[in-house]
Design a protein around this motif. Structure first.
Motif, PDB file in Angstrom:
ATOM      1  N   TYR A   1      24.247  32.538 -18.680  1.00  0.00           N
ATOM      2  CA  TYR A   1      25.336  31.732 -18.128  1.00  0.00           C
ATOM      3  C   TYR A   1      25.878  30.762 -19.172  1.00  0.00           C
ATOM      4  O   TYR A   1      27.106  30.650 -19.364  1.00  0.00           O
ATOM      5  CB  TYR A   1      24.844  30.969 -16.899  1.00  0.00           C
TER       6      TYR A   1
ATOM      7  N   THR B   1      22.902  24.847 -11.787  1.00  0.00           N
ATOM      8  CA  THR B   1      23.390  23.883 -10.797  1.00  0.00           C
ATOM      9  C   THR B   1      22.232  23.149 -10.120  1.00  0.00           C
ATOM     10  O   THR B   1      22.291  21.936  -9.895  1.00  0.00           O
ATOM     11  CB  THR B   1      24.253  24.593  -9.743  1.00  0.00           C
TER      12      THR B   1
ATOM     13  N   ARG C   1      32.136  18.552 -12.760  1.00  0.00           N
ATOM     14  CA  ARG C   1      30.903  18.475 -11.989  1.00  0.00           C
ATOM     15  C   ARG C   1      29.712  18.212 -12.892  1.00  0.00           C
ATOM     16  O   ARG C   1      29.622  18.753 -13.993  1.00  0.00           O
ATOM     17  CB  ARG C   1      30.683  19.787 -11.222  1.00  0.00           C
ATOM     18  N   GLY C   2      28.796  17.391 -12.391  1.00  0.00           N
ATOM     19  CA  GLY C   2      27.563  17.143 -13.107  1.00  0.00           C
ATOM     20  C   GLY C   2      27.393  15.685 -13.490  1.00  0.00           C
ATOM     21  O   GLY C   2      28.255  14.843 -13.246  1.00  0.00           O
TER      22      GLY C   2
ATOM     23  N   ALA D   1      22.411  20.347 -13.529  1.00  0.00           N
ATOM     24  CA  ALA D   1      23.698  19.677 -13.329  1.00  0.00           C
ATOM     25  C   ALA D   1      23.557  18.206 -12.966  1.00  0.00           C
ATOM     26  O   ALA D   1      24.529  17.458 -13.038  1.00  0.00           O
ATOM     27  CB  ALA D   1      24.513  20.403 -12.249  1.00  0.00           C
TER      28      ALA D   1
ATOM     29  N   GLN E   1      23.809  30.622 -13.312  1.00  0.00           N
ATOM     30  CA  GLN E   1      24.655  29.512 -12.869  1.00  0.00           C
ATOM     31  C   GLN E   1      24.022  28.778 -11.696  1.00  0.00           C
ATOM     32  O   GLN E   1      24.065  27.538 -11.632  1.00  0.00           O
ATOM     33  CB  GLN E   1      26.035  30.027 -12.485  1.00  0.00           C
ATOM     34  N   ARG E   2      23.403  29.515 -10.777  1.00  0.00           N
ATOM     35  CA  ARG E   2      22.736  28.871  -9.642  1.00  0.00           C
ATOM     36  C   ARG E   2      21.567  28.010 -10.117  1.00  0.00           C
ATOM     37  O   ARG E   2      21.380  26.877  -9.653  1.00  0.00           O
ATOM     38  CB  ARG E   2      22.248  29.938  -8.656  1.00  0.00           C
TER      39      ARG E   2
ATOM     40  N   ARG F   1      27.092  17.841 -17.527  1.00  0.00           N
ATOM     41  CA  ARG F   1      28.392  18.008 -16.878  1.00  0.00           C
ATOM     42  C   ARG F   1      29.136  19.210 -17.459  1.00  0.00           C
ATOM     43  O   ARG F   1      29.161  19.409 -18.674  1.00  0.00           O
ATOM     44  CB  ARG F   1      29.228  16.738 -17.066  1.00  0.00           C
TER      45      ARG F   1
END
Length: 272
Positions: free
Chosen positions: A260, A141, A153-154, A145, A137-138, A149
């Motif tokens: 993820y 992002t 977010r994104g 991202a 996930q990190r 989206r």
């Protein structure tokens, strides 16, 4: 003069007539059975052969020739718990938020396809997340991202991904991350427009007809142009998404990102 009867008296008379068979009491009509309720093609060898031909033309590009998934999910992992009626409605209406469109094919062709799918054999288990999901996930992002989206977010240059874990197999995710130019989702083809004064506008093609073209430029602005005002429309073979080779994203990090993405399955209770 006849005396008016009370509502209670009238009800008693109606019930008496009904019990005597003079007045028929009709039950409310039951809902009509769906087309797949009694599929005449199930188990029929000729029907299954016809269903295979339809599947190869309409479904195999996304779900694979063996239905174990490529751009679309592994069908053998979800068919076991899906009733034929729901499967029929999924084929008919498509799946919102994914690349699977609605179908206007005749009911009988969808029933033939279902007959083939029901003949695929043993049901496999669904893919489960692997790798470090939190690290994935990190990484997403930080590196993805800006264009993709999830929820609120994104960015918008690339497709929204709230259900990507349900819409793509693991193999498809690997290929689309490593070599994104292999396949462009509809509405995200890369184009460069050259105006008559030499200005170049690069982005993704959103709509096009004989006379005009609409794109989203690199600043996420939707722009429409008349082709008569353009010097050239260049349909590029490269994706706006960079190729995440091993030099850019290690195999371990790729495994974490896919772990993820596999968790992103939307809110559809039929998706496990």
């Amino acid at each position: 003069m006849a005396r008016a009867r009370s509502p209670v008296h009238i009800l008693i008379i109606l019930l008496s007539l009904a019990s005597a068979g003079v007045l028929a009491v009709q039950a409310p009509p039951s809902p009509a059975a769906g087309p797949a309720r009694n599929n005449p093609h199930l188990g029929n060898k000729e029907s299954i052969r016809s269903g295979l031909a339809l599947y190869r033309v309409r479904c195999a590009d996304c779900h694979g020739l063996d239905a174990k998934g490529y751009r679309g999910p592994d069908l053998t992992a979800i068919l076991g718990d899906m009733p034929d009626e729901k499967l029929f409605q999924t084929l008919r209406k498509g799946v919102p938020g994914t690349d699977m469109p609605a179908s206007t094919a005749p009911d009988d062709e969808l029933l033939l396809t279902i007959a083939y799918l029901r003949n695929l054999g043993a049901v496999s288990t669904a893919e489960t997340p692997s790798g470090n999901v939190e690290n994935g996930q990190r990484l997403f992002t930080a590196q993805c991202a800006g264009c993709h989206r999830i929820g609120m977010r994104g960015g918008h240059l690339g497709p929204d991904l709230p259900r990507i874990g349900a819409a793509r197999s693991r193999a498809a995710l690997v290929r689309e991350i490593r070599t994104p130019a292999e396949w462009f989702p509809p509405g995200y083809e890369t184009v460069t427009l050259v105006t008559k004064d030499g200005q170049r506008i690069r982005g993704t093609r959103k709509n096009e007809d004989v006379f005009s073209i609409q794109v989203m430029d690199m600043r996420e602005r939707i722009q429409g142009y008349l082709k008569a005002d353009l010097r050239e429309v260049i349909y590029e073979k490269e994706s706006l998404m960079p190729a995440f080779t091993a030099a850019r994203l290690t195999d371990t990090d790729l495994n974490d990102v896919i772990g993820y993405l596999t968790t992103l399955r939307g809110s559809d209770p039929s998706v496990r």
